[in-house]
Write a protein that holds these residues in place. Structure first.
Motif, PDB file in Angstrom:
ATOM      1  N   PRO A 231      40.786 -19.049   2.273  1.00 40.76           N
ATOM      2  CA  PRO A 231      40.206 -19.897   1.228  1.00 40.76           C
ATOM      3  C   PRO A 231      39.182 -20.853   1.820  1.00 40.76           C
ATOM      4  CG  PRO A 231      42.457 -20.576   1.752  1.00 40.76           C
ATOM      5  CD  PRO A 231      42.217 -19.282   2.463  1.00 40.76           C
ATOM      6  N   ARG A 232      38.179 -21.186   1.048  1.00 46.49           N
ATOM      7  CA  ARG A 232      37.155 -22.115   1.544  1.00 46.49           C
ATOM      8  C   ARG A 232      37.763 -23.488   1.763  1.00 46.49           C
ATOM      9  NH1 ARG A 232      31.640 -21.440  -1.802  1.00 46.49           N
ATOM     10  NH2 ARG A 232      30.921 -22.604   0.012  1.00 46.49           N
ATOM     11  N   PRO A 233      37.292 -24.220   2.782  1.00 50.82           N
ATOM     12  CA  PRO A 233      37.823 -25.565   3.026  1.00 50.82           C
ATOM     13  C   PRO A 233      37.629 -26.468   1.803  1.00 50.82           C
ATOM     14  CG  PRO A 233      36.470 -24.840   4.874  1.00 50.82           C
ATOM     15  CD  PRO A 233      36.267 -23.846   3.777  1.00 50.82           C
ATOM     16  N   ILE A 234      38.626 -27.293   1.532  1.00 48.01           N
ATOM     17  CA  ILE A 234      38.569 -28.221   0.404  1.00 48.01           C
ATOM     18  C   ILE A 234      37.656 -29.386   0.762  1.00 48.01           C
ATOM     19  CG2 ILE A 234      39.930 -29.771  -1.042  1.00 48.01           C
ATOM     20  CD1 ILE A 234      42.347 -27.953  -0.448  1.00 48.01           C
ATOM     21  N   GLU A 235      36.708 -29.686  -0.111  1.00 42.19           N
ATOM     22  CA  GLU A 235      35.806 -30.818   0.136  1.00 42.19           C
ATOM     23  C   GLU A 235      36.499 -32.132  -0.207  1.00 42.19           C
ATOM     24  OE1 GLU A 235      32.081 -30.274  -1.847  1.00 42.19           O
ATOM     25  OE2 GLU A 235      31.405 -28.748  -0.424  1.00 42.19           O
ATOM     26  N   MET A 236      36.372 -33.103   0.685  1.00 38.83           N
ATOM     27  CA  MET A 236      36.999 -34.402   0.489  1.00 38.83           C
ATOM     28  C   MET A 236      35.984 -35.490   0.808  1.00 38.83           C
ATOM     29  SD  MET A 236      40.778 -33.676   2.130  1.00 38.83           S
ATOM     30  CE  MET A 236      41.518 -35.000   1.190  1.00 38.83           C
ATOM     31  N   ALA A 237      35.852 -36.453  -0.107  1.00 41.22           N
ATOM     32  CA  ALA A 237      34.884 -37.544   0.064  1.00 41.22           C
ATOM     33  C   ALA A 237      35.530 -38.700   0.825  1.00 41.22           C
ATOM     34  CB  ALA A 237      34.391 -38.013  -1.297  1.00 41.22           C
ATOM     35  N   TYR A 238      34.810 -39.185   1.837  1.00 44.39           N
ATOM     36  CA  TYR A 238      35.263 -40.318   2.644  1.00 44.39           C
ATOM     37  C   TYR A 238      34.142 -41.342   2.755  1.00 44.39           C
ATOM     38  CZ  TYR A 238      39.574 -38.261   4.510  1.00 44.39           C
ATOM     39  OH  TYR A 238      40.834 -37.745   4.650  1.00 44.39           O
ATOM     40  N   LYS A 270      39.555 -42.564   2.415  1.00 45.26           N
ATOM     41  CA  LYS A 270      39.375 -41.508   1.437  1.00 45.26           C
ATOM     42  C   LYS A 270      38.949 -42.150   0.117  1.00 45.26           C
ATOM     43  CE  LYS A 270      42.555 -38.419   1.659  1.00 45.26           C
ATOM     44  NZ  LYS A 270      43.830 -37.678   1.429  1.00 45.26           N
ATOM     45  N   VAL A 271      37.868 -41.656  -0.449  1.00 41.17           N
ATOM     46  CA  VAL A 271      37.330 -42.247  -1.674  1.00 41.17           C
ATOM     47  C   VAL A 271      38.363 -42.207  -2.793  1.00 41.17           C
ATOM     48  CG1 VAL A 271      35.574 -42.011  -3.482  1.00 41.17           C
ATOM     49  CG2 VAL A 271      34.926 -41.786  -1.069  1.00 41.17           C
ATOM     50  N   ASP A 272      39.139 -41.120  -2.885  1.00 38.19           N
ATOM     51  CA  ASP A 272      40.150 -41.028  -3.946  1.00 38.19           C
ATOM     52  C   ASP A 272      41.170 -42.152  -3.853  1.00 38.19           C
ATOM     53  OD1 ASP A 272      39.010 -38.851  -5.124  1.00 38.19           O
ATOM     54  OD2 ASP A 272      40.401 -37.376  -4.305  1.00 38.19           O
ATOM     55  N   ASP A 273      41.431 -42.639  -2.629  1.00 40.25           N
ATOM     56  CA  ASP A 273      42.401 -43.722  -2.458  1.00 40.25           C
ATOM     57  C   ASP A 273      41.865 -45.064  -2.946  1.00 40.25           C
ATOM     58  OD1 ASP A 273      44.145 -41.899  -1.383  1.00 40.25           O
ATOM     59  OD2 ASP A 273      43.751 -42.444   0.702  1.00 40.25           O
ATOM     60  N   LEU A 274      40.565 -45.155  -3.130  1.00 39.14           N
ATOM     61  CA  LEU A 274      39.951 -46.398  -3.608  1.00 39.14           C
ATOM     62  C   LEU A 274      39.864 -46.443  -5.129  1.00 39.14           C
ATOM     63  CD1 LEU A 274      37.027 -46.589  -1.023  1.00 39.14           C
ATOM     64  CD2 LEU A 274      39.129 -47.945  -0.988  1.00 39.14           C
ATOM     65  N   THR A 316      33.465 -30.096   9.122  1.00 38.44           N
ATOM     66  CA  THR A 316      34.431 -29.132   8.612  1.00 38.44           C
ATOM     67  C   THR A 316      35.570 -28.922   9.597  1.00 38.44           C
ATOM     68  OG1 THR A 316      32.689 -27.980   7.380  1.00 38.44           O
ATOM     69  CG2 THR A 316      34.750 -26.794   7.738  1.00 38.44           C
ATOM     70  N   PHE A 317      36.791 -29.131   9.107  1.00 44.62           N
ATOM     71  CA  PHE A 317      37.989 -28.768   9.839  1.00 44.62           C
ATOM     72  C   PHE A 317      38.433 -27.401   9.307  1.00 44.62           C
ATOM     73  CE2 PHE A 317      37.835 -33.393   9.707  1.00 44.62           C
ATOM     74  CZ  PHE A 317      38.046 -33.731  11.040  1.00 44.62           C
ATOM     75  N   THR A 318      39.580 -26.925   9.756  1.00 41.69           N
ATOM     76  CA  THR A 318      40.024 -25.598   9.333  1.00 41.69           C
ATOM     77  C   THR A 318      40.195 -25.507   7.821  1.00 41.69           C
ATOM     78  OG1 THR A 318      41.187 -25.354  11.436  1.00 41.69           O
ATOM     79  CG2 THR A 318      41.751 -23.807   9.684  1.00 41.69           C
ATOM     80  N   HIS A 319      40.840 -26.510   7.234  1.00 44.05           N
ATOM     81  CA  HIS A 319      41.170 -26.446   5.809  1.00 44.05           C
ATOM     82  C   HIS A 319      40.445 -27.506   4.972  1.00 44.05           C
ATOM     83  CE1 HIS A 319      44.236 -23.601   6.936  1.00 44.05           C
ATOM     84  NE2 HIS A 319      44.819 -24.476   7.717  1.00 44.05           N
ATOM     85  N   GLN A 320      39.712 -28.367   5.612  1.00 46.52           N
ATOM     86  CA  GLN A 320      39.052 -29.450   4.888  1.00 46.52           C
ATOM     87  C   GLN A 320      37.604 -29.594   5.347  1.00 46.52           C
ATOM     88  OE1 GLN A 320      41.191 -33.159   5.284  1.00 46.52           O
ATOM     89  NE2 GLN A 320      43.155 -32.259   4.713  1.00 46.52           N
ATOM     90  N   LYS A 321      36.756 -29.996   4.406  1.00 49.79           N
ATOM     91  CA  LYS A 321      35.382 -30.353   4.726  1.00 49.79           C
ATOM     92  C   LYS A 321      35.176 -31.791   4.289  1.00 49.79           C
ATOM     93  CE  LYS A 321      30.544 -29.045   4.027  1.00 49.79           C
ATOM     94  NZ  LYS A 321      29.615 -28.081   3.384  1.00 49.79           N
ATOM     95  N   TRP A 322      34.928 -32.672   5.256  1.00 49.85           N
ATOM     96  CA  TRP A 322      34.759 -34.087   4.958  1.00 49.85           C
ATOM     97  C   TRP A 322      33.292 -34.394   4.677  1.00 49.85           C
ATOM     98  CZ3 TRP A 322      38.153 -37.330   8.883  1.00 49.85           C
ATOM     99  CH2 TRP A 322      39.504 -37.016   8.663  1.00 49.85           C
ATOM    100  N   LEU A 323      33.044 -35.093   3.576  1.00 50.51           N
ATOM    101  CA  LEU A 323      31.718 -35.565   3.203  1.00 50.51           C
ATOM    102  C   LEU A 323      31.762 -37.089   3.301  1.00 50.51           C
ATOM    103  CD1 LEU A 323      31.285 -33.289   0.042  1.00 50.51           C
ATOM    104  CD2 LEU A 323      30.626 -32.788   2.404  1.00 50.51           C
ATOM    105  N   ILE A 324      31.051 -37.640   4.255  1.00 52.00           N
ATOM    106  CA  ILE A 324      31.256 -39.036   4.631  1.00 52.00           C
ATOM    107  C   ILE A 324      29.987 -39.859   4.411  1.00 52.00           C
ATOM    108  CG2 ILE A 324      31.990 -40.583   6.492  1.00 52.00           C
ATOM    109  CD1 ILE A 324      33.169 -38.051   7.874  1.00 52.00           C
ATOM    110  N   ASP A 325      30.109 -40.902   3.589  1.00 55.19           N
ATOM    111  CA  ASP A 325      29.037 -41.890   3.441  1.00 55.19           C
ATOM    112  C   ASP A 325      29.339 -43.076   4.340  1.00 55.19           C
ATOM    113  OD1 ASP A 325      27.172 -40.842   1.465  1.00 55.19           O
ATOM    114  OD2 ASP A 325      28.849 -40.950   0.059  1.00 55.19           O
ATOM    115  N   LEU A 326      28.294 -43.653   4.917  1.00 57.74           N
ATOM    116  CA  LEU A 326      28.460 -44.780   5.831  1.00 57.74           C
ATOM    117  C   LEU A 326      28.165 -46.095   5.120  1.00 57.74           C
ATOM    118  CD1 LEU A 326      28.271 -42.346   7.786  1.00 57.74           C
ATOM    119  CD2 LEU A 326      27.057 -43.844   9.380  1.00 57.74           C
TER     120      LEU A 326
END
Length: 373
Positions: A231-238, A270-274, A316-326
């Motif tokens: 499965p494609r890595p899940i994108e996660m916003a950070y 993690k943006v979802d945690d905010l 990109t990690f094995t199962h996750q792809k992190w999209l990170i704003d600074l």
């Protein structure tokens, strides 16, 4: 699948090993049969190309020349030695295994594949590699190269993405492995899989074992091995917080569980945690407000962050792809009594283990920021 008779197996062994004796790669961990050297190289080679591993391996051996020196090294030192290879749990497990060798086996390595798997982090492949190369045990070492080579030799149609398929390959290889030179046999398969029998653009026509390669003879080389797609890595916003002070940049000691466990890194949220509601979309101004609140609650210091313009950092990690704003802020140093972190000066960055995602964040910060202290 049709197995070979004894004459064909002997012919294959002689053909493969003659080629290996003539063409084998000169690799630093192949210059002796020391199990410590084999073990370190095999763990490093997981997820990493040979040419990338060589300088890491050589530095590792310079820093930790024996299993005893590695077992007793400070964690900060072993993490620094591993910096850039990723998956830091590997080197932590390696040190646990090294301590087992020193404490439970008096510094003497177990000599069978079964017993080697009692060591932390050593699975069937690594155990097979060490046992066959260091101790001449006639046991398969089934990695990606072996899957590729033997699936083509015998047109094995079982899905290599399924864990139970390994047993099928182990049984096949056990029938054809050289009992006199099992270590060389396994290493020859590794070399074959990384040269003439690569995943893409193989060269079966010039392969030393082309007359044994049933998939090539049937014109189906690229149909093997059979592997279902991951499965494609899940994108996660950070968001990454780059907090610069006159005493250095704020680094957070990450939790002992999860991604980047126990490593020092810029605070990553993690943006979802905010969000108050998981379905909310936080605009930049709203994110700034949330981050200011976070600083008050976690640092006991109200900091006013600014978004760093430009493209986000992607990793990109094995199962996750992190999209990170600074988000950045410059401030005076403050008390860290209640925060699991420390201020680190830029000149001291080379003293700590820096995961790749952290290096990407730092590179992006350097390229877009100005007016440092």
């Amino acid at each position: 699948m049709i197995m070979w008779d004894d004459a064909k197996i002997k012919d294959f062994q002689e053909t493969l090993l003659t080629w290996y004796d003539r063409e084998k790669r000169d690799l630093p961990w192949r210059r002796d049969h020391e199990p410590y050297h084999i073990w370190v190289s095999e763990i490093m080679l997981q997820q990493t190309q040979v040419n990338t591993v060589i300088p890491y391996y050589e530095r590792f051996m310079d820093w930790f020349p024996t299993v005893e020196s590695f077992a007793s090294a400070p964690e900060e030192r072993i993490l620094k030695a591993w910096e850039g290879l990723g998956y830091y749990s590997r080197v932590r497990n390696m040190q646990k295994a090294a301590k087992q060798v020193v404490q439970d086996y008096a510094g003497k390595w177990p000599q069978t594949a079964n017993e080697l798997q009692n060591l932390v982090g050593i699975g069937p492949y690594t155990a097979g590699a060490i046992a066959s190369i260091a101790f001449n045990e006639s046991v398969p070492a089934v990695d990606g190269n072996a899957f590729r080579v033997f699936s083509r030799l015998f047109e094995i149609e079982d899905d290599i993405a399924k864990p139970q398929t390994r047993v099928i390959f182990e049984r096949v290889i056990q029938q054809v492995i050289s009992n006199e030179r099992p270590g060389d046999f396994n290493q020859a398969i590794m070399d074959l899989g990384s040269s003439y029998m690569t995943a893409k653009n193989p060269d079966p026509e010039h392969s030393p074992v082309k007359r044994f390669n049933q998939a090539y003879l049937d014109g189906k080389e690229l149909e093997f091995p059979v592997k279902s797609k991951k499965p494609r890595p899940i994108e996660m916003a950070y968001v990454a917080l780059v907090i610069e002070t006159d005493k250095g940049f704020l680094f957070e000691k990450r939790s002992s569980k999860g991604m980047l466990a126990n490593l020092l890194a810029f605070p990553l949220l993690k943006v979802d945690d905010l969000k108050e509601n998981p379905n909310d979309e936080l605009l930049t101004d709203e994110l700034v407000v949330k981050l200011n609140q976070w600083s008050q609650e976690n640092l006991n210091q109200l900091l006013v962050f600014s978004p760093l313009e430009g493209q986000m950092v992607k990793h990109t990690f094995t199962h996750q792809k992190w999209l990170i704003d600074l988000f950045v802020v410059k401030t005076e140093a403050f008390d860290l009594s209640y925060f699991p972190g420390e201020f680190i000066l830029e000149k001291d960055f080379d003293q700590i283990a820096v995961p790749k995602v952290q290096q990407k964040i730092w590179d992006r910060y350097l390229s877009l920021s100005s007016n440092k202290f």
